[in-house]
Design a protein around this motif. Structure first.
Motif, PDB file in Angstrom:
ATOM      1  N   THR A 112       0.855  -1.180   0.000  1.00  0.00           N
ATOM      2  CA  THR A 112       0.000   0.000   0.000  1.00  0.00           C
ATOM      3  C   THR A 112       0.893   1.233   0.000  1.00  0.00           C
ATOM      4  O   THR A 112       1.849   1.326   0.774  1.00  0.00           O
ATOM      5  CB  THR A 112      -0.906   0.011   1.249  1.00  0.00           C
ATOM      6  N   ILE A 113       0.583   2.168  -0.889  1.00  0.00           N
ATOM      7  CA  ILE A 113       1.445   3.335  -1.042  1.00  0.00           C
ATOM      8  C   ILE A 113       1.061   4.393  -0.016  1.00  0.00           C
ATOM      9  O   ILE A 113      -0.098   4.800   0.067  1.00  0.00           O
ATOM     10  CB  ILE A 113       1.330   3.918  -2.465  1.00  0.00           C
ATOM     11  N   SER A 114       2.029   4.848   0.740  1.00  0.00           N
ATOM     12  CA  SER A 114       1.782   5.862   1.759  1.00  0.00           C
ATOM     13  C   SER A 114       1.630   7.239   1.114  1.00  0.00           C
ATOM     14  O   SER A 114       2.077   7.479  -0.012  1.00  0.00           O
ATOM     15  CB  SER A 114       2.940   5.900   2.756  1.00  0.00           C
ATOM     16  N   THR A 115       1.014   8.132   1.857  1.00  0.00           N
ATOM     17  CA  THR A 115       0.825   9.508   1.366  1.00  0.00           C
ATOM     18  C   THR A 115       2.166  10.174   1.105  1.00  0.00           C
ATOM     19  O   THR A 115       2.332  10.893   0.110  1.00  0.00           O
ATOM     20  CB  THR A 115       0.023  10.325   2.390  1.00  0.00           C
ATOM     21  N   ASP A 116       3.142   9.929   1.958  1.00  0.00           N
ATOM     22  CA  ASP A 116       4.466  10.548   1.798  1.00  0.00           C
ATOM     23  C   ASP A 116       5.115  10.122   0.482  1.00  0.00           C
ATOM     24  O   ASP A 116       5.695  10.955  -0.228  1.00  0.00           O
ATOM     25  CB  ASP A 116       5.381  10.176   2.971  1.00  0.00           C
ATOM     26  N   VAL A 117       5.012   8.841   0.170  1.00  0.00           N
ATOM     27  CA  VAL A 117       5.625   8.344  -1.066  1.00  0.00           C
ATOM     28  C   VAL A 117       4.889   8.899  -2.280  1.00  0.00           C
ATOM     29  O   VAL A 117       5.510   9.317  -3.267  1.00  0.00           O
ATOM     30  CB  VAL A 117       5.646   6.806  -1.087  1.00  0.00           C
ATOM     31  N   ARG A 118       3.555   8.906  -2.220  1.00  0.00           N
ATOM     32  CA  ARG A 118       2.788   9.465  -3.336  1.00  0.00           C
ATOM     33  C   ARG A 118       3.156  10.924  -3.576  1.00  0.00           C
ATOM     34  O   ARG A 118       3.317  11.364  -4.715  1.00  0.00           O
ATOM     35  CB  ARG A 118       1.281   9.337  -3.075  1.00  0.00           C
ATOM     36  N   ASP A 119       3.310  11.677  -2.482  1.00  0.00           N
ATOM     37  CA  ASP A 119       3.678  13.083  -2.603  1.00  0.00           C
ATOM     38  C   ASP A 119       5.083  13.244  -3.182  1.00  0.00           C
ATOM     39  O   ASP A 119       5.340  14.157  -3.984  1.00  0.00           O
ATOM     40  CB  ASP A 119       3.594  13.768  -1.237  1.00  0.00           C
ATOM     41  N   THR A 120       5.982  12.363  -2.779  1.00  0.00           N
ATOM     42  CA  THR A 120       7.355  12.425  -3.285  1.00  0.00           C
ATOM     43  C   THR A 120       7.397  12.211  -4.793  1.00  0.00           C
ATOM     44  O   THR A 120       8.061  12.968  -5.523  1.00  0.00           O
ATOM     45  CB  THR A 120       8.227  11.359  -2.593  1.00  0.00           C
ATOM     46  N   ILE A 121       6.688  11.187  -5.268  1.00  0.00           N
ATOM     47  CA  ILE A 121       6.678  10.911  -6.709  1.00  0.00           C
ATOM     48  C   ILE A 121       5.977  12.036  -7.462  1.00  0.00           C
ATOM     49  O   ILE A 121       6.399  12.422  -8.560  1.00  0.00           O
ATOM     50  CB  ILE A 121       6.005   9.558  -6.998  1.00  0.00           C
ATOM     51  N   ALA A 122       4.935  12.587  -6.874  1.00  0.00           N
ATOM     52  CA  ALA A 122       4.232  13.716  -7.512  1.00  0.00           C
ATOM     53  C   ALA A 122       5.161  14.920  -7.642  1.00  0.00           C
ATOM     54  O   ALA A 122       5.134  15.630  -8.667  1.00  0.00           O
ATOM     55  CB  ALA A 122       2.996  14.077  -6.704  1.00  0.00           C
ATOM     56  N   GLN A 123       5.984  15.151  -6.636  1.00  0.00           N
ATOM     57  CA  GLN A 123       6.930  16.265  -6.689  1.00  0.00           C
ATOM     58  C   GLN A 123       7.988  16.033  -7.762  1.00  0.00           C
ATOM     59  O   GLN A 123       8.386  16.963  -8.473  1.00  0.00           O
ATOM     60  CB  GLN A 123       7.584  16.442  -5.321  1.00  0.00           C
ATOM     61  N   ILE A 124       8.451  14.779  -7.883  1.00  0.00           N
ATOM     62  CA  ILE A 124       9.424  14.454  -8.929  1.00  0.00           C
ATOM     63  C   ILE A 124       8.812  14.696 -10.309  1.00  0.00           C
ATOM     64  O   ILE A 124       9.444  15.265 -11.208  1.00  0.00           O
ATOM     65  CB  ILE A 124       9.896  12.989  -8.795  1.00  0.00           C
ATOM     66  N   LYS A 125       7.567  14.276 -10.465  1.00  0.00           N
ATOM     67  CA  LYS A 125       6.876  14.474 -11.743  1.00  0.00           C
ATOM     68  C   LYS A 125       6.746  15.951 -12.068  1.00  0.00           C
ATOM     69  O   LYS A 125       6.952  16.371 -13.212  1.00  0.00           O
ATOM     70  CB  LYS A 125       5.494  13.815 -11.692  1.00  0.00           C
ATOM     71  N   GLU A 126       6.406  16.747 -11.054  1.00  0.00           N
ATOM     72  CA  GLU A 126       6.208  18.168 -11.286  1.00  0.00           C
ATOM     73  C   GLU A 126       7.521  18.888 -11.592  1.00  0.00           C
ATOM     74  O   GLU A 126       7.575  19.758 -12.468  1.00  0.00           O
ATOM     75  CB  GLU A 126       5.554  18.796 -10.058  1.00  0.00           C
TER      76      GLU A 126
END
Length: 296
Positions: A112-126
């Motif tokens: 299960t993907i944690s909020t912190d990891v999802r946010d990290t990948i979203a920041q990399i994408k941005e």
């Protein structure tokens, strides 16, 4: 042994009507296998069952999550298996093929993907864009990098989420083995001539617009960045609201992209040799009787 009856097929092929008819005649309950019907607040764009339909037949896994909530095919597999522990009998109906496959064949243990990891990948994408995501995936999991659809950034990003969360490669976590189930499975898919299916899709989009899809999309526009809204219907209307499309262009894009999605669903299904195909041009009673003859 209990039998799970699965009704699937491309969008607008008549799955819902068939599942309802079968449920009414057998007393079975319906499990929605739709990756967007699980969310609240977007019933028109997801084609969620109406209040009348839910009153006539018990439905499960419909409208139980907020748009912000995380969910996955692995979560769906878990929830369906828990439902099947009861003495009740179920029809699983939907066109989200990864969800259907998760129950029918099983899914590898993905964290299960944690909020912190999802946010990290979203920041990399941005900050780094497509090239940054692809570069990291190539470095961290070169095997999966060669296999993944590199134009599908959502899938690339999810692979990185898995890697960051688990510390393991996606290619390492996959087993590719079909799981044994303590119940039988009969999978039915509705088939229609391509031109008939496409005309039904076009009519369905027009009907959703008439029902208020545009207004529904405006209500959730502020949350357009969420994964739950990264889907056909909302994406095109959001671009209309942004001034990229005219209203007429947005509606035509919804129809076109829905047709493309239907073709992908059919491609997926054609690879499954266990699927029993039903002629969607037949009367509903006739198709229902065909299923009853097989599952009785």
């Amino acid at each position: 042994m209990k039998t799970l009856t699965v009704i699937t097929g491309p969008t607008a092929s008549g799955k819902t009507a068939l599942a309802l008819e079968l449920a009414k005649r057998t007393g079975m309950e319906i499990i929605s296998a739709d990756s967007r019907q699980i969310y609240k607040d977007i019933p028109i764009g997801t084609g969620a069952p109406s209040r009348e339909e839910r009153a006539a037949v018990p439905h499960h896994l419909v409208g139980f999550l907020n748009l912000e909530d995380y969910y996955s095919a692995s979560c769906f597999e878990r929830d369906v298996l828990n439902l099947l522990l009861s003495e009740r009998n179920f029809i699983m109906c939907g066109g989200s093929m990864m969800y259907v496959d998760a129950v029918v064949n099983g899914i590898d243990e993905i964290p299960t993907i944690s909020t912190d990891v999802r946010d990290t990948i979203a920041q990399i994408k941005e900050s780094e864009g497509k090239d940054g995501l692809l570069g990291r995936l190539k470095m961290l999991d070169p095997v999966y990098y060669e296999e993944v659809d590199r134009k599908n950034l959502k899938r690339v990003a999810h692979a990185l989420e898995i890697i960051f969360e688990s510390g393991k490669q996606v290619s390492e976590l996959r087993t590719g083995q079909k799981k044994k189930r303590p119940f039988a499975i009969k999978t039915f898919a509705i088939d229609l001539p391509r031109e008939v299916l496409f005309e039904r899709i076009n009519r369905r989009v027009d009907l959703m617009i008439d029902k208020g899809l545009e207004e529904e999309a405006r209500r959730v526009y502020a949350k357009r960045h969420l994964n739950s809204l990264n889907t056909v219907g909302y994406k095109e209307l959001f671009l209309y609201f942004d001034g990229v499309y005219t209203r007429e262009e947005a509606i035509e894009k919804i129809k076109r992209n829905t047709r493309v999605y239907a073709k992908k669903q059919l491609t997926w299904l054609k690879k499954n040799h266990d699927v029993i195909w039903l002629d969607g041009r037949c009367e509903l009673d006739e198709i229902t009787n065909q299923i009853l003859c097989i599952i009785k």
